[in-house]
Enzyme design. Structure first.
Site, PDB file in Angstrom:
ATOM      1  N   TYR A  72     -47.412  50.183  -8.897  1.00  0.00           N
ATOM      2  CA  TYR A  72     -46.235  48.533  -9.388  1.00  0.00           C
ATOM      3  C   TYR A  72     -46.423  47.976  -9.577  1.00  0.00           C
ATOM      4  O   TYR A  72     -45.134  48.171 -10.483  1.00  0.00           O
ATOM      5  CB  TYR A  72     -46.646  48.232  -8.444  1.00  0.00           C
ATOM      6  CG  TYR A  72     -45.841  46.630  -7.443  1.00  0.00           C
ATOM      7  CD1 TYR A  72     -44.931  46.037  -5.951  1.00  0.00           C
ATOM      8  CD2 TYR A  72     -46.726  45.350  -8.667  1.00  0.00           C
ATOM      9  CE1 TYR A  72     -44.811  45.182  -5.773  1.00  0.00           C
ATOM     10  CE2 TYR A  72     -45.610  44.011  -8.178  1.00  0.00           C
ATOM     11  CZ  TYR A  72     -44.283  43.995  -7.212  1.00  0.00           C
ATOM     12  OH  TYR A  72     -43.951  43.137  -6.866  1.00  0.00           O
ATOM     13  N   PHE A 124     -15.788  42.941 -19.064  1.00  0.00           N
ATOM     14  CA  PHE A 124     -15.938  43.880 -17.461  1.00  0.00           C
ATOM     15  C   PHE A 124     -16.067  43.145 -16.211  1.00  0.00           C
ATOM     16  O   PHE A 124     -16.572  41.797 -16.738  1.00  0.00           O
ATOM     17  CB  PHE A 124     -17.636  45.057 -17.753  1.00  0.00           C
ATOM     18  CG  PHE A 124     -16.992  45.631 -16.429  1.00  0.00           C
ATOM     19  CD1 PHE A 124     -15.685  46.949 -15.962  1.00  0.00           C
ATOM     20  CD2 PHE A 124     -17.622  45.429 -15.480  1.00  0.00           C
ATOM     21  CE1 PHE A 124     -15.684  47.452 -14.732  1.00  0.00           C
ATOM     22  CE2 PHE A 124     -17.805  46.540 -14.376  1.00  0.00           C
ATOM     23  CZ  PHE A 124     -17.050  47.244 -14.521  1.00  0.00           C
ATOM     24  N   ASP A 125     -15.374  42.873 -15.171  1.00  0.00           N
ATOM     25  CA  ASP A 125     -15.215  41.912 -13.917  1.00  0.00           C
ATOM     26  C   ASP A 125     -16.513  41.987 -14.053  1.00  0.00           C
ATOM     27  O   ASP A 125     -16.572  40.552 -13.790  1.00  0.00           O
ATOM     28  CB  ASP A 125     -14.565  42.442 -13.458  1.00  0.00           C
ATOM     29  CG  ASP A 125     -15.628  43.868 -12.500  1.00  0.00           C
ATOM     30  OD1 ASP A 125     -15.682  44.651 -12.760  1.00  0.00           O
ATOM     31  OD2 ASP A 125     -15.371  43.882 -11.583  1.00  0.00           O
ATOM     32  N   ASP A 214     -22.550  44.976 -24.258  1.00  0.00           N
ATOM     33  CA  ASP A 214     -22.665  45.218 -23.204  1.00  0.00           C
ATOM     34  C   ASP A 214     -22.555  47.074 -23.646  1.00  0.00           C
ATOM     35  O   ASP A 214     -21.374  47.628 -23.360  1.00  0.00           O
ATOM     36  CB  ASP A 214     -21.017  45.044 -22.147  1.00  0.00           C
ATOM     37  CG  ASP A 214     -21.602  45.543 -20.960  1.00  0.00           C
ATOM     38  OD1 ASP A 214     -21.818  46.465 -20.911  1.00  0.00           O
ATOM     39  OD2 ASP A 214     -20.637  44.956 -20.330  1.00  0.00           O
ATOM     40  N   ALA A 216     -23.083  50.145 -21.105  1.00  0.00           N
ATOM     41  CA  ALA A 216     -22.697  51.328 -20.097  1.00  0.00           C
ATOM     42  C   ALA A 216     -22.258  52.342 -21.017  1.00  0.00           C
ATOM     43  O   ALA A 216     -22.490  53.071 -20.686  1.00  0.00           O
ATOM     44  CB  ALA A 216     -21.168  50.423 -19.522  1.00  0.00           C
ATOM     45  N   LYS A 257     -23.688  54.828 -15.973  1.00  0.00           N
ATOM     46  CA  LYS A 257     -22.521  55.827 -17.253  1.00  0.00           C
ATOM     47  C   LYS A 257     -23.481  56.986 -18.228  1.00  0.00           C
ATOM     48  O   LYS A 257     -23.362  57.242 -17.679  1.00  0.00           O
ATOM     49  CB  LYS A 257     -21.631  54.925 -17.978  1.00  0.00           C
ATOM     50  CG  LYS A 257     -21.368  53.689 -16.509  1.00  0.00           C
ATOM     51  CD  LYS A 257     -21.502  52.869 -15.778  1.00  0.00           C
ATOM     52  CE  LYS A 257     -20.250  52.077 -15.708  1.00  0.00           C
ATOM     53  NZ  LYS A 257     -21.378  51.573 -14.994  1.00  0.00           N
ATOM     54  N   HIS A 449     -11.497  42.323  -5.762  1.00  0.00           N
ATOM     55  CA  HIS A 449     -10.560  43.205  -5.331  1.00  0.00           C
ATOM     56  C   HIS A 449     -12.493  44.571  -4.853  1.00  0.00           C
ATOM     57  O   HIS A 449     -11.387  45.069  -4.459  1.00  0.00           O
ATOM     58  CB  HIS A 449     -10.748  44.403  -6.664  1.00  0.00           C
ATOM     59  CG  HIS A 449     -11.896  44.524  -7.387  1.00  0.00           C
ATOM     60  ND1 HIS A 449     -12.331  43.420  -8.497  1.00  0.00           N
ATOM     61  CD2 HIS A 449     -12.634  45.526  -7.746  1.00  0.00           C
ATOM     62  CE1 HIS A 449     -13.853  43.736  -8.947  1.00  0.00           C
ATOM     63  NE2 HIS A 449     -13.893  45.031  -9.125  1.00  0.00           N
TER      64      HIS A 449
END
Ligand SMILES: Cc1ncc(COP(=O)(O)O)c(C=O)c1O
Length: 458
Positions: A72, A124-125, A214, A216, A257, A449
């Site tokens: 843990y 990005f969304d 960001d 990714a 990704k 979406h």
């Protein structure tokens, strides 16, 4: 004779997929309310919904999973991951999260408040969602060239420095940080040049603002810097990656990704005070600081994936496949965001289906047509994904309306690319017969979406 290009790996395990009849697909898509997210995956032949978490892991990644420490607190796997991230990005402080949007949620909880403005390049969304759900505003400063899908530009993901400067000149006191997405997914998987990142950094310094990346698809971005930016071709991907992150204060990462894992993400930063502030949100949202929503075994696979996918051969194999698909579309005259992006081809729906009015969502219509044609699942990156304006509640028709063919890493072969291209060609050839799109019957307030329900427009 010059030898042809071939992949930098061979295949050790396969998974069967099956085709279906057009009649079956017409029924299935009706049951899914014409939203491809609602289809059971078994009803899909070639799944291009996303390149996120859909890649095939390597033998080294699978074997690393056996070394997972599931303690843990203080798991060995966490320290291995932290050290790998430090080595590859230069960032000292690391918080693992279960995926990219969780990294956004934890970091933005510490940094973004109501009324703030967060400028960047086509957020990005989920990034936009995490900003807007906090009653803050995401301001898109992407270069105008990105809006013209037929214009060739090596770095269409770039930030327009003058636009960014204006936003900061007018609102500096409301800006907690600038965020740049590498590669710029929403604009078509388009890269951001190292020079542009340096210019963004200079503007951030001018106004005393931090910069978040960001990240990714940071490795694909580095590949494009190496292959397209002057003076960078002799450098290794790992050197370019280090230079990239040296310009930033922090990164959020969807490891699904460019780290080629099925689940995982993290925040990494050089700012001790950001780490301290984000820690407070990691524990209730994600879990204790040394696992943050991930299994020990997944942290092991992530550490290996980051290392492997910052090697040129891995990236070259991947981008070559995307470019192969693009070359077939060129042959068939199907218009897409040019040049081909890193992880996907973004087909320009308004040009493929010119008879569908924007109110009937051309890109969504194209995703449905492509599914009916060949069981291919693509993703609308367009007017539905753009959501409504948070103030006026009107549909946002200002951006591009694209149908994204995201290519999972190391998953499909070039023969699958041939099927995809042929299916698109068939839809394109009967474009004059496709005259009606879809209307929304049910939608969520944010990120609609995923769950939107649609019906044929007539
Ligand atoms: C650029 C970018 N940022 C953030 C995310 C969110 O990551 P995740 O899906 O892991 O939550 C994505 C996912 O597609 C993305 O493409």
């Amino acid at each position: 004779m010059e030898l042809p290009f071939a992949e930098s790996w061979r295949i050790k395990m396969v998974e069967p997929i099956r085709t279906s009849t057009r009649q079956e697909r017409e029924e299935w898509i009706r049951q899914a309310h014409y939203n491809l997210f609602q289809l059971p995956a078994e009803q899909v032949y070639i799944d291009l919904l996303t390149d996120s978490g859909t890649g095939a892991m390597s033998d080294r990644q699978w074997s690393a999973m056996m070394m997972g420490d599931e303690s843990y607190a203080g798991a060995r796997s966490f320290f291995r991951l932290r050290d790998a991230i430090h080595r590859i990005t230069g960032f000292e402080y690391v918080i693992p999260t279960h995926q990219g949007r969780a990294a956004e949620n934890v970091l933005f909880s510490a940094l973004v408040k109501a009324g703030d403005i967060v400028p960047g390049n086509s957020h990005f969304d989920t990034t936009k969602g995490h900003i807007e759900s906090r009653k803050a505003f995401a301001v898109d400063c992407t270069i105008d060239e990105a809006k013209d899908t037929q214009l060739e530009h090596p770095f269409k993901g770039n930030v327009d420095i003058a636009k960014l400067d204006n936003v900061l000149a007018e609102n500096a006191d409301k800006v907690p940080f600038v965020i740049v997405t590498i590669t710029n997914n929403t604009a078509g998987g388009q890269p951001v040049s190292l020079q542009n990142l340096r210019d963004v950094r200079a503007i951030c310094d001018k106004y005393g603002k931090p910069l978040v990346l960001d990240s990714a698809r940071f490795a694909e971005n580095a590949y494009f810097i190496k292959t397209r930016e002057e003076g960078q071709e002799g450098r290794s991907i790992k050197e370019i990656v280090l230079d990239t992150f040296a310009l930033a204060d922090a990164m959020t990462m969807s490891a699904k990704k460019d780290a080629i894992v099925n689940m995982g993400g993290f925040i990494a930063t050089r700012r001790a005070e950001w780490y301290e502030a984000a820690k407070v949100y990691c524990i209730p949202f994600e879990g204790y600081l040394t696992y943050g929503g991930m299994n020990g075994r997944d942290m092991e696979a992530l550490a290996v994936g980051l290392d492997e996918n910052t090697e040129f051969d891995s990236l070259h194999t991947r981008i070559h496949q995307v470019q192969f698909l693009a070359s077939l579309l060129d042959e068939y005259g199907v218009p897409y965001q040019r040049p081909a992006g890193g992880h996907a081809i973004f087909v320009d729906a308004s040009k493929v289906l010119p008879n569908i009015p924007k109110e009937e969502f051309p890109a969504q219509t194209l995703t449905v047509e492509l599914y009916k044609e060949a069981g291919i699942r693509s993703c609308e990156i367009g007017y539905i994904l753009a959501d409504r304006d948070p103030v006026t509640r009107e549909n946002r028709f200002g951006g591009l309306d694209l149908c994204r063919l995201a290519i999972p890493r190391r998953t499909y072969t070039d023969n699958h690319m041939r099927v995809i291209a042929a299916a698109l060609r068939n839809v394109f050839e009967r474009r004059d017969e496709i005259t009606r799109g879809y209307r929304i019957t049910e939608e969520a307030e944010l990120m609609r979406h995923f769950t939107v329900k649609l019906a044929p427009a007539e």
